[in-house]
Enzyme design. Sequence first.
Site, PDB file in Angstrom:
ATOM      1  CE  LYS A  73     -22.189 -35.541 -33.549  1.00  0.00           C
ATOM      2  NZ  LYS A  73     -23.225 -34.560 -33.388  1.00  0.00           N
ATOM      3  CE  LYS A 130     -17.008 -31.284 -32.360  1.00  0.00           C
ATOM      4  NZ  LYS A 130     -17.983 -30.366 -32.871  1.00  0.00           N
ATOM      5  CE  LYS A 188     -24.128 -27.134 -28.618  1.00  0.00           C
ATOM      6  NZ  LYS A 188     -24.098 -27.896 -29.882  1.00  0.00           N
TER       7      LYS A 188
HETATM    8  N1  AQP Z   1     -14.639 -27.350 -30.151  1.00  0.00           N
HETATM    9  C1  AQP Z   1     -15.027 -26.451 -31.030  1.00  0.00           C
HETATM   10  N2  AQP Z   1     -14.159 -25.500 -31.472  1.00  0.00           N
HETATM   11  C2  AQP Z   1     -14.553 -24.552 -32.364  1.00  0.00           C
HETATM   12  N3  AQP Z   1     -15.813 -24.493 -32.868  1.00  0.00           N
HETATM   13  C3  AQP Z   1     -16.699 -25.415 -32.450  1.00  0.00           C
HETATM   14  N4  AQP Z   1     -18.003 -25.639 -32.734  1.00  0.00           N
HETATM   15  C4  AQP Z   1     -18.446 -26.709 -32.043  1.00  0.00           C
HETATM   16  N5  AQP Z   1     -17.465 -27.210 -31.296  1.00  0.00           N
HETATM   17  C5  AQP Z   1     -16.367 -26.443 -31.519  1.00  0.00           C
HETATM   18  C6  AQP Z   1     -18.762 -24.818 -33.652  1.00  0.00           C
HETATM   19  O1  AQP Z   1     -19.953 -24.419 -32.985  1.00  0.00           O
HETATM   20  C7  AQP Z   1     -21.000 -24.365 -33.943  1.00  0.00           C
HETATM   21  C8  AQP Z   1     -22.184 -25.120 -33.452  1.00  0.00           C
HETATM   22  O2  AQP Z   1     -21.918 -26.467 -33.375  1.00  0.00           O
HETATM   23  P1  AQP Z   1     -23.141 -27.470 -33.207  1.00  0.00           P
HETATM   24  O3  AQP Z   1     -23.659 -27.388 -31.850  1.00  0.00           O
HETATM   25  O4  AQP Z   1     -24.165 -27.258 -34.205  1.00  0.00           O
HETATM   26  O5  AQP Z   1     -22.561 -28.841 -33.534  1.00  0.00           O
HETATM   27  P2  AQP Z   1     -21.223 -29.436 -33.164  1.00  0.00           P
HETATM   28  O6  AQP Z   1     -20.181 -28.875 -34.028  1.00  0.00           O
HETATM   29  O7  AQP Z   1     -21.382 -30.900 -33.298  1.00  0.00           O
HETATM   30  O8  AQP Z   1     -20.998 -28.998 -31.668  1.00  0.00           O
HETATM   31  P3  AQP Z   1     -20.808 -29.878 -30.436  1.00  0.00           P
HETATM   32  O9  AQP Z   1     -20.585 -28.984 -29.294  1.00  0.00           O
HETATM   33  O10 AQP Z   1     -19.754 -30.884 -30.682  1.00  0.00           O
HETATM   34  O11 AQP Z   1     -22.199 -30.586 -30.244  1.00  0.00           O
HETATM   35  P4  AQP Z   1     -22.555 -32.103 -30.177  1.00  0.00           P
HETATM   36  O12 AQP Z   1     -21.705 -32.651 -29.118  1.00  0.00           O
HETATM   37  O13 AQP Z   1     -24.021 -32.100 -29.856  1.00  0.00           O
HETATM   38  O14 AQP Z   1     -22.256 -32.700 -31.532  1.00  0.00           O
HETATM   39  C9  AQP Z   1     -20.458 -24.896 -35.254  1.00  0.00           C
HETATM   40  O15 AQP Z   1     -20.096 -23.795 -36.055  1.00  0.00           O
HETATM   41  C10 AQP Z   1     -19.236 -25.640 -34.845  1.00  0.00           C
HETATM   42  O16 AQP Z   1     -18.262 -25.668 -35.867  1.00  0.00           O
END
Ligand code: AQP
Length: 338
Positions: A117, A201, A204
């Site tokens: 990050k 991946k 968001k």
């Molecule tokens: N691409 C993905 N495939 C499968 N699972 C995913 N998760 C996130 N992206 C994928 C799962 O969703 C849950 C919540 O994630 P989060 O929002 O707390 O944090 P994250 O993993 O960092 O998700 P994002 O979408 O990538 O958010 P940003 O961009 O803000 O960092 C978790 O269980 C995660 O594993």
Amino acid sequence: MSDYKGPERVLSGIQPSGGMHLGNYLGAIRKFVELQDRHDCFYCVVDMHAITVWQDPAKLREQTFHIAASFLAAGVDPKKAAIFHQSGVRAHAELAWIFNCVARLGWLDRMTQFKDKVGKDKERASVGLYTYPVLQAADILVYKATHVPVGEDQKQHLELSRDIAGKFNHDFDAPGFFPLPEPLIKGPGARVMSLRDGTAKMSKSDPSANACVYLSDDRDTIARKIKKAKTDPDALPSEVAGLEGRAEAANLVGIYGALSGKSDADVLAEFGGQGFGVFKPALAEMVAEKIGPIGDELRRLEADPDYVRGILCEGAQTASVVADKVVDEVKQAVGFVA
Ligand code: AQP
């Protein structure tokens, strides 16, 4: 090993840092729904995690409602599971501080998500982003949660939660005080990749809206995004081995399989030899069929923020009863005056 003998409980959280996407749905929320009939479940909108990077305050509030409404729209039932916002339960922050004094710097230095990050800009990252996995351990252990449904990207953080639980139990001579939480990762959809880059991946915070299918996308938008998804010129292979080195094709096949309940091999038995001109419309239809109704319900709920706020506040009260008790026990173990 922990000698924990308490009840099985489930905790998981999602950050209100953007729109809820297909990866969040397949990697996390779909499992939330499956688990709510069998366990005590705590599902949390982790707004304190979201502010480890800058969030516009008005947008943060709006996105918190969006995530909570997405839980409900996808089938999480507030009668079966506590749905709440992390900042609504003070015990998370209280336990996180104590865990900051249990976790070791060397453990946090190994966290790859922090490195990914911040990239080269470590000096400007918030301290909160660095200690994020410690707060995550507190989120889980403040309920003595035994199981944590998450996507594959969270595996390393879960290992840290286990290390913190084990060290606390050891340091305070309290074997079995905390469980060593088990990640529930396996299954289709544990790692959904970007529609624009099969090696990144779905996330968001991806700057391209075309990289994600959002739960809020209508059917036309879903079809357009799938049509535009990056692919290669070859037809789909008939065997799974043929997906090797074809990250985008593997991702689309995986999404189809995760939504239809079929293995990759079965998807390829159906579509092997066909080009993306045939497969993409079938995939768009599958995504629209499964995600479309969730989007409809999400839009209905988002039009009623007072209802969603009520669910969050009620959930926070329910969660606080459990979490406050655990924090009282922790303070006792640590030696704080009651
Ligand atoms: N691409 C993905 N495939 C499968 N699972 C995913 N998760 C996130 N992206 C994928 C799962 O969703 C849950 C919540 O994630 P989060 O929002 O707390 O944090 P994250 O993993 O960092 O998700 P994002 O979408 O990538 O958010 P940003 O961009 O803000 O960092 C978790 O269980 C995660 O594993």
